[in-house]
Design a protein around this motif. Structure first.
Motif, mmCIF file in Angstrom:
data_model
loop_
_atom_site.group_PDB
_atom_site.id
_atom_site.type_symbol
_atom_site.label_atom_id
_atom_site.label_comp_id
_atom_site.label_asym_id
_atom_site.label_seq_id
_atom_site.Cartn_x
_atom_site.Cartn_y
_atom_site.Cartn_z
ATOM 1 N N ARG A 1 29.904 12.700 3.759
ATOM 2 C CA ARG A 1 28.677 13.256 4.344
ATOM 3 C C ARG A 1 27.546 12.231 4.263
ATOM 4 N NH1 ARG A 1 29.701 15.519 -0.496
ATOM 5 N NH2 ARG A 1 28.173 15.181 -2.168
ATOM 6 N N ILE A 2 26.556 12.434 5.109
ATOM 7 C CA ILE A 2 25.335 11.638 5.099
ATOM 8 C C ILE A 2 24.306 12.348 4.228
ATOM 9 C CG2 ILE A 2 23.430 10.772 6.522
ATOM 10 C CD1 ILE A 2 25.453 10.593 8.855
ATOM 11 N N VAL B 1 25.704 7.280 2.673
ATOM 12 C CA VAL B 1 26.912 8.019 3.022
ATOM 13 C C VAL B 1 27.763 8.128 1.761
ATOM 14 C CG1 VAL B 1 28.929 8.160 4.520
ATOM 15 C CG2 VAL B 1 26.813 7.138 5.386
ATOM 16 N N VAL B 2 28.167 9.332 1.437
ATOM 17 C CA VAL B 2 28.925 9.592 0.209
ATOM 18 C C VAL B 2 30.343 10.013 0.569
ATOM 19 C CG1 VAL B 2 29.115 11.070 -1.827
ATOM 20 C CG2 VAL B 2 26.884 10.203 -1.113
ATOM 21 N N ALA C 1 33.954 6.147 10.376
ATOM 22 C CA ALA C 1 34.977 5.250 9.829
ATOM 23 C C ALA C 1 35.660 5.863 8.617
ATOM 24 C CB ALA C 1 34.348 3.908 9.468
ATOM 25 N N LEU C 2 34.889 6.566 7.802
ATOM 26 C CA LEU C 2 35.483 7.246 6.649
ATOM 27 C C LEU C 2 36.390 8.390 7.087
ATOM 28 C CD1 LEU C 2 32.389 7.392 4.263
ATOM 29 C CD2 LEU C 2 34.446 6.010 3.956
ATOM 30 N N GLN C 3 35.928 9.174 8.025
ATOM 31 C CA GLN C 3 36.732 10.309 8.487
ATOM 32 C C GLN C 3 38.018 9.856 9.160
ATOM 33 O OE1 GLN C 3 33.635 12.177 10.795
ATOM 34 N NE2 GLN C 3 33.030 13.558 9.133
ATOM 35 N N ALA C 4 37.984 8.664 9.756
ATOM 36 C CA ALA C 4 39.189 8.127 10.381
ATOM 37 C C ALA C 4 40.260 7.751 9.357
ATOM 38 C CB ALA C 4 38.833 6.904 11.232
#
Length: 330
Positions: free
Chosen positions: A11-12, A34-35, A65-68
């Motif tokens: 999340r931001i 971003v955590v 990019a993290l969710q990917a």
């Protein structure tokens, strides 16, 4: 009994800055982080990063990019595999630090023991003075003159006057200058001479990255540190003729794993080490504390510039910063 799969949430988050933070590239009034949280078997590891527009990063792009990486994480992505699965940068930093935090919690050891590094102790951090007029910077410096180490943001035209004003306002403090790529070949030697004349210890990134060849052609009157010119281990060797020190930031290296390897490599090449940060919360600073035993300069004052920090924050006593409690990280 087998372990469950890894899962990740990202999340931001936004934290207001106390006043305004200004450097040569502009001003901002909040820290946008971003955590990443990686969980397994009831334990959660956390990592925080700060996307940097200088490198084309945005909070939304970093979150994407993290969710990917969700499927790779669920498939058991290891920290070693992460180093080649993602490029250096903010997103990889958040994942790397979250994985280390989770590994430490799973093993019930502190992160420095997990990684075989020296136990960090309290150390003196720089305190940053934002760019402004000589008068405004002198006023801000006077309020911080009790601090032993100050980092002064400069911006190009008028920097000689800013340097003189700041030194007059803090005659006893050790000074680091950060030009954030704002100087030119035309004013480089004049500005370095002005710094040397008032006893500045270090000048950080005076010229733009990839336009810094002049540093190898002049006699440098004081130590010069690479920031935007240095990212990970691969960028170190070409800088030896131009710089005396390197600023290691986890958001550039792509995490603590590479930052520690880079610190070892930089020391072997003869560079002095600064460990630096973006304006962020204690969750960003905590992993960087593991680099401090090797650092000549510590610049982990991000939380001191915020109107509020997160829960279980690092302990700051004046300019002394202490290692994190495990309730925060590691």
């Amino acid at each position: 009994m087998t372990s469950s799969k890894l899962s990740m949430l990202a999340r931001i988050e936004r934290f207001p800055i106390a006043g305004t933070f200004t450097i040569s590239r502009g001003a901002k009034t909040e820290a946008v982080t971003v955590v990443a949280e990686i969980s397994r078997d009831g334990l959660t590891g956390r990592g925080e990063c700060v996307p940097y527009p200088r490198y084309g990063e945005t909070p939304e792009g970093t979150l994407g990019a993290l969710q990917a990486m969700q499927d790779a994480i669920a498939g058991g992505l290891t920290r070693k595999a992460l180093q080649t699965a993602m490029p250096p940068g903010a997103a990889r930093n958040a994942l790397d630090c979250a994985l280390i935090d989770l590994e430490a919690k799973t093993a019930d050891v502190r992160a420095w023991n997990l990684l075989g590094r020296p136990v960090p102790s309290e150390c003196t951090t720089a305190y940053t003075i934002s760019l402004g007029s000589p008068e405004a910077m002198a006023a801000a410096t006077a309020k911080a003159a009790h601090r032993p180490l100050l980092k002064i943001k400069l911006g190009g035209d008028g920097d000689e006057a800013r340097i003189a004003a700041v030194r007059k306002a803090a005659p006893e403090s050790e000074l680091i200058i950060d030009a954030n790529e704002a100087w030119t070949e035309a004013n480089l030697e004049r500005n370095l001479a002005a710094c040397a004349a008032v006893g500045v210890t270090l000048v950080e990134q005076p010229l733009p990255a990839r336009q810094d060849g002049a540093l190898a052609r002049i006699k440098r009157p004081l130590a010069v540190c690479a920031d935007e010119s240095v990212h990970d281990r691969s960028s170190l060797a070409p800088l030896r003729e131009r710089y005396d020190a390197v600023n290691i930031k986890l958001d550039k290296t792509g995490g603590l794993t590479e930052a520690l390897a880079m610190a070892d490599a930089a020391q072997a090449l003869g560079f002095k080490i600064m460990v630096g940060c973006m304006v962020a919360t204690s969750l960003s600073m905590a992993p960087a504390m593991l680099v401090t035993p090797q650092a000549r300069f510590v610049d982990l004052d991000g939380p001191l510039l915020l109107a509020r920090d997160r829960d279980h924050a690092l302990r700051y006593d004046g300019s002394l910063v202490y290692p994190p409690d495990s309730s925060l990280w590691g």
